[in-house]
Design a protein around this motif. Structure first.
Motif, PDB file in Angstrom:
ATOM      1  N   SER A 481       0.833  -1.204   0.000  1.00 15.02           N
ATOM      2  CA  SER A 481       0.000   0.000   0.000  1.00 15.02           C
ATOM      3  C   SER A 481       0.859   1.241   0.000  1.00 15.02           C
ATOM      4  N   TRP A 482       0.303   2.326  -0.493  1.00 12.03           N
ATOM      5  CA  TRP A 482       1.043   3.579  -0.526  1.00 12.03           C
ATOM      6  C   TRP A 482       0.105   4.726  -0.265  1.00 12.03           C
ATOM      7  N   ALA A 483       0.680   5.821   0.157  1.00 13.29           N
ATOM      8  CA  ALA A 483      -0.146   6.999   0.404  1.00 13.29           C
ATOM      9  C   ALA A 483       0.698   8.226   0.104  1.00 13.29           C
ATOM     10  N   SER A 484       0.053   9.230  -0.465  1.00 12.53           N
ATOM     11  CA  SER A 484       0.793  10.462  -0.731  1.00 12.53           C
ATOM     12  C   SER A 484      -0.006  11.646  -0.237  1.00 12.53           C
ATOM     13  N   ARG A 485       0.697  12.604   0.310  1.00  9.52           N
ATOM     14  CA  ARG A 485       0.045  13.830   0.783  1.00  9.52           C
ATOM     15  C   ARG A 485      -0.162  14.779  -0.359  1.00  9.52           C
ATOM     16  N   ASP A 486      -1.143  15.615  -0.186  1.00  7.71           N
ATOM     17  CA  ASP A 486      -1.354  16.627  -1.223  1.00  7.71           C
ATOM     18  C   ASP A 486      -0.316  17.717  -1.071  1.00  7.71           C
ATOM     19  N   LEU A 487       0.402  17.978  -2.108  1.00  6.17           N
ATOM     20  CA  LEU A 487       1.433  19.017  -2.042  1.00  6.17           C
ATOM     21  C   LEU A 487       1.065  20.206  -2.896  1.00  6.17           C
ATOM     22  N   ILE A 497       5.908  10.401  -0.785  1.00  2.15           N
ATOM     23  CA  ILE A 497       5.004   9.261  -0.780  1.00  2.15           C
ATOM     24  C   ILE A 497       5.441   8.254   0.290  1.00  2.15           C
ATOM     25  N   TYR A 498       4.460   7.593   0.877  1.00  2.96           N
ATOM     26  CA  TYR A 498       4.747   6.528   1.833  1.00  2.96           C
ATOM     27  C   TYR A 498       4.537   5.180   1.135  1.00  2.96           C
ATOM     28  N   TRP A 499       5.482   4.310   1.292  1.00  5.79           N
ATOM     29  CA  TRP A 499       5.378   2.974   0.695  1.00  5.79           C
ATOM     30  C   TRP A 499       5.441   1.919   1.797  1.00  5.79           C
ATOM     31  N   SER A 500       4.564   0.912   1.723  1.00  4.94           N
ATOM     32  CA  SER A 500       4.704  -0.210   2.655  1.00  4.94           C
ATOM     33  C   SER A 500       5.850  -1.102   2.174  1.00  4.94           C
ATOM     34  N   ASP A 501       6.307  -1.975   3.053  1.00  2.00           N
ATOM     35  CA  ASP A 501       7.461  -2.825   2.736  1.00  2.00           C
ATOM     36  C   ASP A 501       7.290  -3.587   1.433  1.00  2.00           C
ATOM     37  N   GLU A 502       6.052  -4.028   1.218  1.00  2.00           N
ATOM     38  CA  GLU A 502       5.824  -4.873   0.051  1.00  2.00           C
ATOM     39  C   GLU A 502       6.057  -4.091  -1.237  1.00  2.00           C
ATOM     40  N   VAL A 503       5.727  -2.782  -1.186  1.00  2.00           N
ATOM     41  CA  VAL A 503       5.928  -1.979  -2.401  1.00  2.00           C
ATOM     42  C   VAL A 503       7.409  -1.907  -2.743  1.00  2.00           C
ATOM     43  N   TYR A 504       8.226  -1.717  -1.688  1.00  2.00           N
ATOM     44  CA  TYR A 504       9.673  -1.694  -1.949  1.00  2.00           C
ATOM     45  C   TYR A 504      10.122  -2.989  -2.594  1.00  2.00           C
ATOM     46  N   LYS A 505       9.560  -4.079  -2.047  1.00  2.00           N
ATOM     47  CA  LYS A 505       9.934  -5.383  -2.576  1.00  2.00           C
ATOM     48  C   LYS A 505       9.557  -5.492  -4.034  1.00  2.00           C
ATOM     49  N   ASP A 510      15.365  -0.713  -1.722  1.00  2.00           N
ATOM     50  CA  ASP A 510      15.654  -0.899  -0.309  1.00  2.00           C
ATOM     51  C   ASP A 510      14.882   0.139   0.501  1.00  2.00           C
ATOM     52  N   PRO A 511      14.064  -0.330   1.451  1.00  2.23           N
ATOM     53  CA  PRO A 511      13.297   0.629   2.250  1.00  2.23           C
ATOM     54  C   PRO A 511      14.202   1.642   2.963  1.00  2.23           C
ATOM     55  N   LYS A 512      15.427   1.221   3.255  1.00  6.84           N
ATOM     56  CA  LYS A 512      16.328   2.130   3.996  1.00  6.84           C
ATOM     57  C   LYS A 512      16.619   3.405   3.214  1.00  6.84           C
ATOM     58  N   ASN A 513      16.538   3.313   1.920  1.00  8.40           N
ATOM     59  CA  ASN A 513      16.815   4.504   1.109  1.00  8.40           C
ATOM     60  C   ASN A 513      15.624   5.441   1.047  1.00  8.40           C
ATOM     61  N   GLY A 514      14.511   5.002   1.606  1.00  8.23           N
ATOM     62  CA  GLY A 514      13.353   5.882   1.585  1.00  8.23           C
ATOM     63  C   GLY A 514      12.619   5.804   0.254  1.00  8.23           C
ATOM     64  N   ALA A 515      11.473   6.480   0.253  1.00  8.79           N
ATOM     65  CA  ALA A 515      10.658   6.452  -0.960  1.00  8.79           C
ATOM     66  C   ALA A 515      11.325   7.289  -2.044  1.00  8.79           C
ATOM     67  N   PRO A 516      11.133   6.902  -3.283  1.00 13.31           N
ATOM     68  CA  PRO A 516      11.816   7.615  -4.370  1.00 13.31           C
ATOM     69  C   PRO A 516      11.165   8.947  -4.675  1.00 13.31           C
ATOM     70  N   SER A 517      11.940   9.818  -5.256  1.00 14.86           N
ATOM     71  CA  SER A 517      11.365  11.065  -5.751  1.00 14.86           C
ATOM     72  C   SER A 517      10.636  10.761  -7.045  1.00 14.86           C
ATOM     73  N   LEU A 518       9.918  11.739  -7.546  1.00 16.65           N
ATOM     74  CA  LEU A 518       9.159  11.518  -8.763  1.00 16.65           C
ATOM     75  C   LEU A 518      10.082  11.080  -9.893  1.00 16.65           C
ATOM     76  N   HIS A 519      11.221  11.746  -9.960  1.00 14.21           N
ATOM     77  CA  HIS A 519      12.171  11.444 -11.035  1.00 14.21           C
ATOM     78  C   HIS A 519      12.663  10.004 -10.930  1.00 14.21           C
ATOM     79  N   GLN A 520      13.028   9.633  -9.715  1.00 15.44           N
ATOM     80  CA  GLN A 520      13.544   8.275  -9.493  1.00 15.44           C
ATOM     81  C   GLN A 520      12.468   7.240  -9.791  1.00 15.44           C
TER      82      GLN A 520
END
Lengths: 966, 208
Positions: A481-487, A497-505, A510-520
């Motif tokens: 699951s993921w969630a994003s705030r309105d910016l 954006i917030y990503w659950s572990d499964e999304v990273y998988k 790697d979850p340690k690197n955090g959620a990607p930017s739009l570009h990434q």
């Protein structure tokens, strides 16, 4: 209490009667005395009589009333003539005095009855009355014969009788009840006085005053205490309503007095609490209770017209201290109650019960909750610790008590988790804590809690399990699951954006690197899908709509995955908050779907290619339920034209074929069986096609209902015809082949015949030369001649061996031949030759040796050739000739003829089959060639192998009779 | 061991009948014959110093006759060959004859043809052997020459005068004459012409 005085009333009544009578008489006398005429006098007399009658009646009636009244009021009348002591009693008087009606009343009798203690007084009174004729009004007791004492009240008035003697007329009333009541009242009054005194005292002690309030006059009467309460000296001055009102605290005035009015009307006893201000300015709180002293009685002149009570009585109490204490107490009590309630609630909610264990008496007191935990209903009182022990789970009992002992010994807290068994058998897990305390008496107690953690434990388990399942589920479903705030407008800079572990998988990040930017993020998307994804994201943020896209991503390790992303906008209170969504790895599904689509396409393609149409119809009624597009196409119709009638299809069948298949169809319909027919149709464009219709009768349906397929077999039919033609060609070719072979053979033949003939010629030449010697060498000549014969025979043999070949050039004469027989025949034939060369023949015919469909002579020839070859190979040394025959894997006949002779020339195992080739001095070179051509003409094979030991083996295969190929 | 000088006809044919017939025929005219079924057998029997020839069937089990012919040449057997065959195609015969066969006969052949061919072959063989022997002798003589003598001989047969030879080899004319004399003697040449012929036979490589 008002006690009516019947004696007075009676006297009035008697008097009234008398007065009435007398007035009538007086009237009459007056009339007479005036000397009126007799008529008038008579009239007057008559009237007087009438009056008299009336008066008598009246008198009678009133006498009866009197008697009744007497009876009711327990009053009797008497008359006493003083002079002679004559007494006249009424009935009631008899009753009162306890005499029988027949008794002759006398004064003495009366005095008999008088109570001895009162006798003297009454005697004195009697005497005085006799003298001065005073009115009598006396009370005394009488003593009845049965010992009962009663009180009577005598009232008498002396009057004169018609003769002028004194006569007392009186009433005697039994006033026993009244007397008794009065005595009671006096007693009560005494008590009341005492009570009042006590009350006053009590009032004073209790600071309770009383008051009276006349509502009409406004007069207010206060007790001493009331004065004191109001801060005044007792009875300082008289009070009235206004003054009272003044003393009431201004703020409470309104409430108090308005309330009073209301309550009075409704008949309630008002209780009021209000503040007063003493002259010294002190504010006190008083508690006043009001009673209506007089309640309204209908007909009571005291009552006002509206029915309100006119006087109020009440108490007032200085409750200032009380109030203060009460407030404090109330507050405390409230707090306590609340605390207690919370505690109870908390205990209940937490399934936490407390207990107190008196270590000296081994008695335990439990809170309600503790009872509940143990599955018992809350009781009052203590329990023996042994009972508690019984309720513990047998396996845990020892541990629990050990823990307790340890705690007691060391003074530390006892803490253990253990199970208990409820009366209904249910097992619960609890956590018990206990602290040692010395109570106020110095005895040791253990104060503790027990908490039912069963549910918690179960919940923990369930939670763990469900968490596991959840994460497993997520993992298995490859869904995160993921969630994003309105910016706002900054959405393109940073997804936040917030990503659950499964999304990273899923993305392989790697979850340690955090959620990607739009570009990434876009960089992770497959190049071909990137643009459309960027567009989707842009649209989502601009239009604040959801999305549901499946796209390809490329993981860091290069792996391609299909990912489905579903997002919805989150709106709270009309304000857009952002997006929530799920991401799912749908690679499996996608590939499957692609596979499926591919297969569907293949299937559709295959259907199109195979020209098979499906249909369902009722042949009897000619109703079509289903007809596939291909079906229409088969018949040369355009499927897009819509459903076609049965007749249209049927009409395309060529009439001669229709004649043939009709009976078949009718038979099938009537017997409810399947059919399989072939027929030709003529299409609209004139083309003739072969169709094959297979219909399966639907057993559950009615007669004539079939479903099936129609196949265009034109190509197959043509192919069959082709094949037939080819077969013929092949046969012809084979024939030509054979002819050619014969041609080839002819060359070989020529060679093979040439050899012996040439040899013969040379031998003949030699012979002649020998003979030309001088002397002729006859010996040599004879030898030459012998050779000539031999060679000639050889030539003849060659021709002979070919003759059968020539003769059976046509393959027509075949029959089913049992190989075993042939082998047997050959063995017999060649035994002599074999024996000559010391060759032993071993036939090994397996049971599965198939029969073959061949020309018998040709097969004999094959065996002959190979067997002779074998014998030849062993002729110098002798050996074993083995003939094996069996069926191979393809059920063909395979024969192996092995020798232990000279073997094959190296590397020449194929060339030996060529025409010309022979190793035998007398070999024709034809044997193997012919053998091969015969075997191959039946579709078999011949080949030679070198044995592991000595010699060679020749093998050939022939199709079994079941194949029966040409 | 057979008597020397008796010519022998070797017969190689895989057909026994043929072999026997030919052998018989050859023997009937007083020649010696030996027959083999395969070329290999024959090779294991060689050599012989008597004039001989070979009657060879073209089709042989392991090797065709033509190949066998080549093989023989390779190993230096120069025996004349007469091919006999049951076939009779022209290209084969041309090939055979081109490669030096004496005759190519098709079976059945006239006995006289074969015998004639045999004679011819034997003759050739004899001649060849004689020549060979001669050359062998000459060669022996040549071997006896010293190097100088060989040198002189080479120049002499090339037509050079003694004087020229002398200046060529850097010796005196007198020395040349002595060498020349030796050469003539050793080589047993009676004249210059003979020496030249000898040189020819020896196939000397002459200087220019």
């Amino acid at each position: 209490m008002n006690i009516p005085r019947p004696s007075k009333i009676l006297l009035v009544i008697v008097g009234a009667i008398g007065i009435g009578l007398r007035s009538s008489w007086r009237q009459a006398r007056k009339q007479l005395g005036e000397g009126l005429p007799i008529l008038k006098a008579r009239v007057a007399l008559a009237k007087a009589n009438e009056d008299l009658k009336t008066a008598q009646t009246e008198l009678q009636r009133r006498w009866e009333y009197l008697a009744e009244a007497q009876r009711l009021s327990h009053s009797g009348t008497f008359g006493w003539k003083v002079s002679n002591g004559e007494l006249v009693w009424s009935d009631e008087t008899y009753k009162i005095l306890g005499f029988a009606r027949e008794t002759n009343p006398t004064i003495d009798l009366v005095f008999d009855r008088i109570h001895p203690e009162d006798r003297e007084r009454l005697q004195q009174l009697r005497d005085r009355a006799a003298q001065n004729g005073m009115d009598l009004d006396v009370e005394h007791r009488i003593l009845l014969p049965d010992g009962v004492i009663r009180y009577v009240h005598v009232v008498a008035h002396a009057g004169e009788d018609h003769s002028g003697d004194r006569e007392y007329i009186g009433i005697v009333s039994d006033i026993t009840e009244r007397k008794r009541a009065e005595e009671e009242r006096q007693a009560l009054s005494r008590d009341l006085k005492e009570s009042n005194a006590r009350l006053e005292e009590a009032q004073r002690v209790a600071h309770v005053g009383y008051w009276e309030w006349d509502l009409g006059t406004g007069e207010v009467i206060w007790s001493d205490e009331t004065y004191r309460i109001f801060g005044l000296k007792p009875q300082e001055h008289s009070m009235d309503l206004a003054m009272v009102r003044e003393m009431v605290h201004p703020e409470d005035r309104e409430a108090l007095y308005s309330g009073v009015d209301v309550e009075l009307e409704s008949g309630v006893h008002p209780v009021a609490e209000f503040r007063i201000v003493t002259p010294s300015g002190e504010v006190r709180t008083v508690h006043a209770i009001t009673s209506k002293l007089w309640s309204a009685i209908p007909g009571d002149p005291d009552k006002e017209a509206s029915g309100k009570a006119r006087k109020l009585f009440g108490t007032v109490q200085n409750v200032t201290e009380l109030k203060r204490a009460e407030k404090a107490h109330h507050a405390l009590s409230q707090d306590l109650r609340e605390s207690k309630a919370w505690l109870e609630e908390a205990q209940r909610v937490a399934h936490l019960g407390y207990w107190v264990w008196d270590l000296e008496t081994n008695q335990v007191i439990w809170s309600e909750e503790t009872y509940r935990i143990f599955g018992l209903s809350p009781q009052v009182g203590s329990m023996d610790i042994a009972i508690v022990g019984e309720m513990l789970h047998p396996d845990d009992r020892e541990a629990v008590f050990r823990t307790a002992e340890e705690a007691i010994r060391s003074g530390t807290r006892a803490d253990c988790e253990h199970r208990l068994v409820r009366p209904d058998g249910e097992v619960r897990v609890v956590h018990s804590l206990g602290d040692l305390k010395r109570n106020s008496e110095g005895l040791t107690q253990m104060f503790g809690t027990t908490q039912d953690i069963t549910d918690r434990k179960l919940a923990e388990q369930a939670l763990r399990r469900s968490q596991f399942y959840l994460s497993e589920g997520e993992r298995l479903a490859h869904m995160g699951s993921w969630a994003s705030r309105d910016l706002g407008i900054r959405w393109s800079e940073d997804l936040d954006i917030y990503w659950s572990d499964e999304v990273y998988k899923i993305y392989g990040l790697d979850p340690k690197n955090g959620a990607p930017s739009l570009h990434q993020y876009l960089a992770a998307i497959h190049p071909q899908d990137r643009a459309s994804m960027a567009e989707t994201i842009k649209m989502m943020h601009e239009q604040r709509c959801g999305c549901d896209v499946t796209k390809r991503i490329v993981r860091p390790d290069g792996e391609l995955r299909y990912v489905r992303c579903v997002g919805v906008p989150v709106v709270e209170d009309g304000v857009f908050q952002g997006f929530n969504g799920t991401t799912m790895d749908v690679t499996g599904q996608e590939l499957l779907t692609q596979e499926l689509r591919r297969e569907q396409a293949y299937l559709a393609e295959a259907q199109g290619l195979t020209h098979v149409g499906s249909w369902a119809c009722n042949l009897a009624t000619r109703e079509i339920f289903h007809s596939s597009d291909e079906n229409a196409r088969l018949y040369g119709f355009d499927p897009s034209q819509g459903p076609l009638p049965f007749e249209l299809f049927y009409a395309t069948i060529l009439s001669e074929d229709e004649r043939v298949i009709r009976p078949k169809l009718e038979n099938a319909i009537s017997t409810g069986t399947d059919y399989d027919v072939e027929f030709r149709i003529r299409r609209r464009d004139g083309a003739i096609r072969f169709l094959r219709g297979i219909g399966h009768h639907n057993p559950s349906q009615e007669v004539g209902e079939y479903f099936g397929i129609t196949m265009d077999i034109t190509d197959q039919k043509r192919a069959e015809e082709e094949r037939e033609r080819l077969r013929q060609l092949e046969a012809d070719l084979a024939h030509i082949n054979r002819v050619n072979m014969m041609g080839e053979l002819a060359t070989a033949l020529a060679h093979e015949i040439k050899q012996p003939i040439a040899a013969s010629v040379t031998s003949a030449n030699a012979l002649l030369r020998w003979l030309a010697h001088d002397p002729p060498d006859l010996e040599r000549a004879r030898a030459a001649a012998a050779r000539i014969e031999q060679d000639a025979n050889r030539a003849a043999d060659v021709i002979n061996s070919l003759r059968s070949f020539y003769r059976t050039g046509t393959p027509a004469e075949r029959q089913i031949v049992d190989v075993k027989e042939i082998i047997g025949e050959m063995t017999v034939l060649l035994r002599i030759e074999a024996d000559r060369h010391s060759v032993r023949i071993h036939p090994e015919v397996e049971a599965d040796t198939p029969k073959v469909l061949v020309n018998r002579v040709q097969l004999q020839q094959v065996f002959m050739n190979l067997m002779l070859n074998a014998i030849e190979a062993m002729k110098d040394t002798g050996g074993e000739l083995t003939i094996k025959s069996r069926a191979n894997q393809e059920s063909r006949l395979i024969v192996s003829i092995s020798d232990t002779g000279v073997g094959l020339p190296a590397g020449r195992s194929e060339q030996i089959f060529d025409p010309f080739h022979t190793t035998k001095p007398q070999g024709t070179g034809m044997g193997l060639t012919i053998t091969r051509s015969i075997v191959e003409s039946y579709g078999g094979r011949v080949w030679a192998t070198v044995n592991q030991g000595a010699g060679a083996s020749f093998h050939f295969t022939l199709p079994g009779e079941t194949e029966g190929q040409l | 061991m057979k008597p020397a000088g008796v010519p022998t006809v070797f017969i190689i044919d895989d057909d026994r009948g043929m072999r026997q017939a030919v052998q018989d025929l050859v023997e009937s005219v007083g020649l010696r014959a030996e027959s083999f079924a395969t070329g290999q057998e024959f090779l294991s029997r060689q050599p012989t110093s008597d004039p001989s020839c070979l009657v060879l069937d073209v089709r042989l089990p392991q090797m065709s006759g033509i190949d066998f012919q080549r093989r023989l040449t390779e190993i230096g057997v120069q025996m004349p060959i007469i091919f006999i065959t049951a076939h009779g195609d022209v290209p084969m015969s041309v090939k055979a004859l081109k490669s030096g066969a004496v005759e190519f006969l098709t079976k059945p052949f006239r006995d006289q043809d074969l015998l004639d061919a045999i004679q011819q072959a034997l003759q050739r063989d004899r001649a060849a052997r004689e020549q060979q022997a001669e050359v062998h002798g000459l060669h022996g003589r040549y071997q006896a020459l010293t190097a100088r003598e060989r040198e002189v001989m080479g120049l002499v047969v090339s037509g050079m005068l003694n004087k020229q030879i002398a200046s060529e080899i850097g010796a005196s004319e007198a020395t040349v004459k002595i060498h020349r004399g030796n050469v003539m003697q050793k080589m047993q040449a009676g004249s210059l012409i003979e020496l030249v012929r000898i040189a020819d036979k020896l196939k000397l490589v002459l200087p220019k």
